[in-house]
Scaffold this motif. Structure first.
Motif, PDB file in Angstrom:
ATOM      1  N   ASN A 124       0.809  -1.234   0.000  1.00 40.06           N
ATOM      2  CA  ASN A 124       0.000   0.000   0.000  1.00 40.06           C
ATOM      3  C   ASN A 124       0.831   1.269   0.000  1.00 40.06           C
ATOM      4  OD1 ASN A 124      -2.408  -1.376  -0.066  1.00 40.06           O
ATOM      5  ND2 ASN A 124      -2.668  -1.377   2.153  1.00 40.06           N
ATOM      6  N   SER A 125       1.899   1.320   0.760  1.00 35.09           N
ATOM      7  CA  SER A 125       2.678   2.553   0.881  1.00 35.09           C
ATOM      8  C   SER A 125       3.459   2.902  -0.388  1.00 35.09           C
ATOM      9  CB  SER A 125       3.625   2.474   2.080  1.00 35.09           C
ATOM     10  OG  SER A 125       4.460   1.348   1.971  1.00 35.09           O
ATOM     11  N   TYR A 126       3.504   1.983  -1.348  1.00 28.71           N
ATOM     12  CA  TYR A 126       4.245   2.240  -2.591  1.00 28.71           C
ATOM     13  C   TYR A 126       3.330   2.357  -3.809  1.00 28.71           C
ATOM     14  CZ  TYR A 126       8.405   1.153   0.095  1.00 28.71           C
ATOM     15  OH  TYR A 126       9.402   1.171   1.037  1.00 28.71           O
ATOM     16  N   ARG A 127       2.030   2.325  -3.598  1.00 29.11           N
ATOM     17  CA  ARG A 127       1.100   2.396  -4.732  1.00 29.11           C
ATOM     18  C   ARG A 127       1.077   3.790  -5.332  1.00 29.11           C
ATOM     19  NH1 ARG A 127      -3.744  -1.625  -2.782  1.00 29.11           N
ATOM     20  NH2 ARG A 127      -2.412  -3.462  -2.823  1.00 29.11           N
ATOM     21  N   GLY A 128       0.716   3.835  -6.619  1.00 33.13           N
ATOM     22  CA  GLY A 128       0.617   5.116  -7.314  1.00 33.13           C
ATOM     23  C   GLY A 128       1.948   5.653  -7.809  1.00 33.13           C
ATOM     24  N   GLN A 129       3.010   4.833  -7.788  1.00 32.75           N
ATOM     25  CA  GLN A 129       4.337   5.277  -8.216  1.00 32.75           C
ATOM     26  C   GLN A 129       4.806   4.592  -9.495  1.00 32.75           C
ATOM     27  OE1 GLN A 129       7.134   5.113  -4.903  1.00 32.75           O
ATOM     28  NE2 GLN A 129       5.465   5.423  -3.471  1.00 32.75           N
ATOM     29  N   GLY A 130       3.900   3.868 -10.176  1.00 33.95           N
ATOM     30  CA  GLY A 130       4.271   3.208 -11.424  1.00 33.95           C
ATOM     31  C   GLY A 130       5.009   1.899 -11.234  1.00 33.95           C
ATOM     32  N   ILE A 131       4.941   1.332 -10.042  1.00 31.37           N
ATOM     33  CA  ILE A 131       5.682   0.099  -9.780  1.00 31.37           C
ATOM     34  C   ILE A 131       5.085  -1.086 -10.529  1.00 31.37           C
ATOM     35  CG2 ILE A 131       6.303  -1.548  -7.954  1.00 31.37           C
ATOM     36  CD1 ILE A 131       6.792   0.954  -6.180  1.00 31.37           C
ATOM     37  N   VAL A 132       3.758  -1.146 -10.635  1.00 30.37           N
ATOM     38  CA  VAL A 132       3.136  -2.236 -11.386  1.00 30.37           C
ATOM     39  C   VAL A 132       3.582  -2.194 -12.849  1.00 30.37           C
ATOM     40  CG1 VAL A 132       0.949  -3.112 -12.296  1.00 30.37           C
ATOM     41  CG2 VAL A 132       1.165  -2.598  -9.884  1.00 30.37           C
ATOM     42  N   SER A 133       3.627  -1.007 -13.442  1.00 38.25           N
ATOM     43  CA  SER A 133       4.053  -0.920 -14.851  1.00 38.25           C
ATOM     44  C   SER A 133       5.503  -1.379 -14.989  1.00 38.25           C
ATOM     45  CB  SER A 133       3.871   0.502 -15.395  1.00 38.25           C
ATOM     46  OG  SER A 133       4.713   1.421 -14.746  1.00 38.25           O
ATOM     47  N   PHE A 134       6.348  -1.049 -14.015  1.00 39.08           N
ATOM     48  CA  PHE A 134       7.734  -1.501 -14.056  1.00 39.08           C
ATOM     49  C   PHE A 134       7.809  -3.023 -13.929  1.00 39.08           C
ATOM     50  CE2 PHE A 134      11.609  -2.791 -11.826  1.00 39.08           C
ATOM     51  CZ  PHE A 134      12.554  -2.390 -12.761  1.00 39.08           C
ATOM     52  N   MET A 135       7.024  -3.595 -13.010  1.00 42.51           N
ATOM     53  CA  MET A 135       7.036  -5.048 -12.827  1.00 42.51           C
ATOM     54  C   MET A 135       6.568  -5.761 -14.094  1.00 42.51           C
ATOM     55  SD  MET A 135       5.804  -5.428  -8.773  1.00 42.51           S
ATOM     56  CE  MET A 135       4.278  -6.097  -9.251  1.00 42.51           C
ATOM     57  N   ILE A 136       5.545  -5.227 -14.740  1.00 40.05           N
ATOM     58  CA  ILE A 136       5.048  -5.833 -15.980  1.00 40.05           C
ATOM     59  C   ILE A 136       6.113  -5.747 -17.067  1.00 40.05           C
ATOM     60  CG2 ILE A 136       3.357  -5.570 -17.842  1.00 40.05           C
ATOM     61  CD1 ILE A 136       1.350  -4.755 -15.563  1.00 40.05           C
ATOM     62  N   TYR A 137       6.737  -4.576 -17.209  1.00 36.36           N
ATOM     63  CA  TYR A 137       7.800  -4.421 -18.211  1.00 36.36           C
ATOM     64  C   TYR A 137       8.947  -5.394 -17.930  1.00 36.36           C
ATOM     65  CZ  TYR A 137      11.579  -2.371 -20.914  1.00 36.36           C
ATOM     66  OH  TYR A 137      12.630  -2.192 -21.780  1.00 36.36           O
ATOM     67  N   ASP A 138       9.364  -5.474 -16.688  1.00 37.83           N
ATOM     68  CA  ASP A 138      10.450  -6.371 -16.294  1.00 37.83           C
ATOM     69  C   ASP A 138      10.070  -7.834 -16.581  1.00 37.83           C
ATOM     70  OD1 ASP A 138      13.070  -6.736 -14.910  1.00 37.83           O
ATOM     71  OD2 ASP A 138      11.815  -7.794 -13.450  1.00 37.83           O
ATOM     72  N   LEU A 139       8.840  -8.200 -16.296  1.00 33.85           N
ATOM     73  CA  LEU A 139       8.365  -9.557 -16.572  1.00 33.85           C
ATOM     74  C   LEU A 139       8.331  -9.831 -18.075  1.00 33.85           C
ATOM     75  CD1 LEU A 139       7.346 -12.195 -15.374  1.00 33.85           C
ATOM     76  CD2 LEU A 139       5.068 -11.197 -15.292  1.00 33.85           C
ATOM     77  N   LEU A 140       7.916  -8.842 -18.858  1.00 34.63           N
ATOM     78  CA  LEU A 140       7.919  -9.009 -20.321  1.00 34.63           C
ATOM     79  C   LEU A 140       9.334  -9.224 -20.853  1.00 34.63           C
ATOM     80  CD1 LEU A 140       5.248  -6.349 -21.329  1.00 34.63           C
ATOM     81  CD2 LEU A 140       5.091  -8.812 -21.741  1.00 34.63           C
ATOM     82  N   LEU A 141      10.334  -8.523 -20.288  1.00 34.02           N
ATOM     83  CA  LEU A 141      11.730  -8.743 -20.691  1.00 34.02           C
ATOM     84  C   LEU A 141      12.175 -10.171 -20.370  1.00 34.02           C
ATOM     85  CD1 LEU A 141      13.499  -5.420 -19.606  1.00 34.02           C
ATOM     86  CD2 LEU A 141      12.961  -6.178 -21.926  1.00 34.02           C
ATOM     87  N   THR A 142      11.778 -10.663 -19.203  1.00 34.34           N
ATOM     88  CA  THR A 142      12.107 -12.037 -18.801  1.00 34.34           C
ATOM     89  C   THR A 142      11.445 -13.034 -19.745  1.00 34.34           C
ATOM     90  OG1 THR A 142      12.340 -11.375 -16.504  1.00 34.34           O
ATOM     91  CG2 THR A 142      11.931 -13.707 -16.911  1.00 34.34           C
ATOM     92  N   LEU A 143      10.194 -12.798 -20.089  1.00 37.93           N
ATOM     93  CA  LEU A 143       9.472 -13.697 -20.993  1.00 37.93           C
ATOM     94  C   LEU A 143      10.096 -13.695 -22.385  1.00 37.93           C
ATOM     95  CD1 LEU A 143       5.783 -12.923 -19.958  1.00 37.93           C
ATOM     96  CD2 LEU A 143       7.145 -14.946 -19.373  1.00 37.93           C
ATOM     97  N   LYS A 144      10.545 -12.525 -22.832  1.00 34.75           N
ATOM     98  CA  LYS A 144      11.166 -12.433 -24.158  1.00 34.75           C
ATOM     99  C   LYS A 144      12.394 -13.340 -24.248  1.00 34.75           C
ATOM    100  CE  LYS A 144      12.789  -9.352 -27.674  1.00 34.75           C
ATOM    101  NZ  LYS A 144      12.731  -8.021 -28.220  1.00 34.75           N
ATOM    102  N   LYS A 145      13.162 -13.429 -23.166  1.00 33.27           N
ATOM    103  CA  LYS A 145      14.332 -14.315 -23.147  1.00 33.27           C
ATOM    104  C   LYS A 145      13.929 -15.777 -23.302  1.00 33.27           C
ATOM    105  CE  LYS A 145      16.953 -11.177 -20.223  1.00 33.27           C
ATOM    106  NZ  LYS A 145      17.406 -10.892 -18.856  1.00 33.27           N
ATOM    107  N   LYS A 146      12.672 -16.100 -22.973  1.00 38.09           N
ATOM    108  CA  LYS A 146      12.157 -17.458 -23.119  1.00 38.09           C
ATOM    109  C   LYS A 146      11.433 -17.643 -24.453  1.00 38.09           C
ATOM    110  CE  LYS A 146      11.336 -18.132 -18.171  1.00 38.09           C
ATOM    111  NZ  LYS A 146      11.932 -19.407 -17.856  1.00 38.09           N
ATOM    112  N   GLY A 147      11.453 -16.605 -25.288  1.00 39.45           N
ATOM    113  CA  GLY A 147      10.783 -16.679 -26.577  1.00 39.45           C
ATOM    114  C   GLY A 147       9.291 -16.388 -26.508  1.00 39.45           C
ATOM    115  N   ILE A 148       8.840 -15.775 -25.426  1.00 45.57           N
ATOM    116  CA  ILE A 148       7.421 -15.447 -25.247  1.00 45.57           C
ATOM    117  C   ILE A 148       7.249 -13.937 -25.395  1.00 45.57           C
ATOM    118  CG2 ILE A 148       5.488 -15.478 -23.631  1.00 45.57           C
ATOM    119  CD1 ILE A 148       6.820 -17.965 -22.331  1.00 45.57           C
TER     120      ILE A 148
END
Length: 192
Positions: A124-148
């Protein structure tokens, strides 16, 4: 305290002794891709795979740590979780899970897609700072390395904060779905 409680909005639930006995939910199936993903950079964050030794760091993020331990023990080949920590104080900030094709846990039975993200959570104390968008982007980079190249997720239509966060990342609503959950277990619907 009512023994039998009915709540009705965009979703419908019957609760018995504070446990959901039956639930009807309206969800959007959404899609994320690197091509359309916009995010807020957070160089102060680092990521670790969720393991039995650190899963308790997810306490207080809004979902069951017991369920996560179950994923680790029974679905480790087809499910992966990540915790994001603050580099400065090493406090857990958020976490996310991804189920890969072949996952067979009843709630997230994945057959027709390569990756399905779930349990996106930020303290809760970190919401509204774009952290979810960063986590999604970071996860997409990880998936790309797996060919996804595509990550799907599901979100309740009435979850305004999640819809706002996903919209900021450039997510696209693929379709609207309804599903039933009985005794806390989701009856899965076919995903594209």
């Amino acid at each position: 305290m009512a023994f039998f409680q009915i709540e009705r909005s965009d979703n419908f639930a019957i609760r018995l002794n504070q446990r959901t006995a039956f639930e009807y939910c309206n969800h959007f199936l959404i899609k994320f891709t690197l091509d359309t993903c916009s995010y807020v950079n957070h160089p102060e964050l680092y990521r670790k795979k969720i393991s039995i030794s650190n899963v308790d760091d997810c306490n207080g993020m809004g979902f069951s740590v017991v369920r996560m331990k179950n994923y680790l023990l029974k679905q480790s080949d087809h499910m992966r979780g990540y915790i994001y920590y603050n580099r400065i104080n090493n406090k857990p900030i958020g976490c996310v899970w991804v189920a890969y094709k072949g996952a067979n846990e009843f709630q997230y039975r994945i057959r027709k897609i390569d990756a399905f993200g779930f349990d996106f959570a930020v303290n809760n104390s970190y919401r509204g700072q774009g952290i979810v968008s960063f986590m999604i982007y970071d996860l997409l980079l990880t998936l790309k390395k797996k060919g996804i190249n595509v990550l799907y997720a599901s979100v309740r239509k009435n979850n305004r904060s999640a819809l706002k966060a996903y919209d900021k990342t450039g997510a696209v609503i693929v379709k609207s779905k309804r599903f039933f959950r009985v005794a806390g277990i989701r009856i899965p619907y076919p995903i594209i």
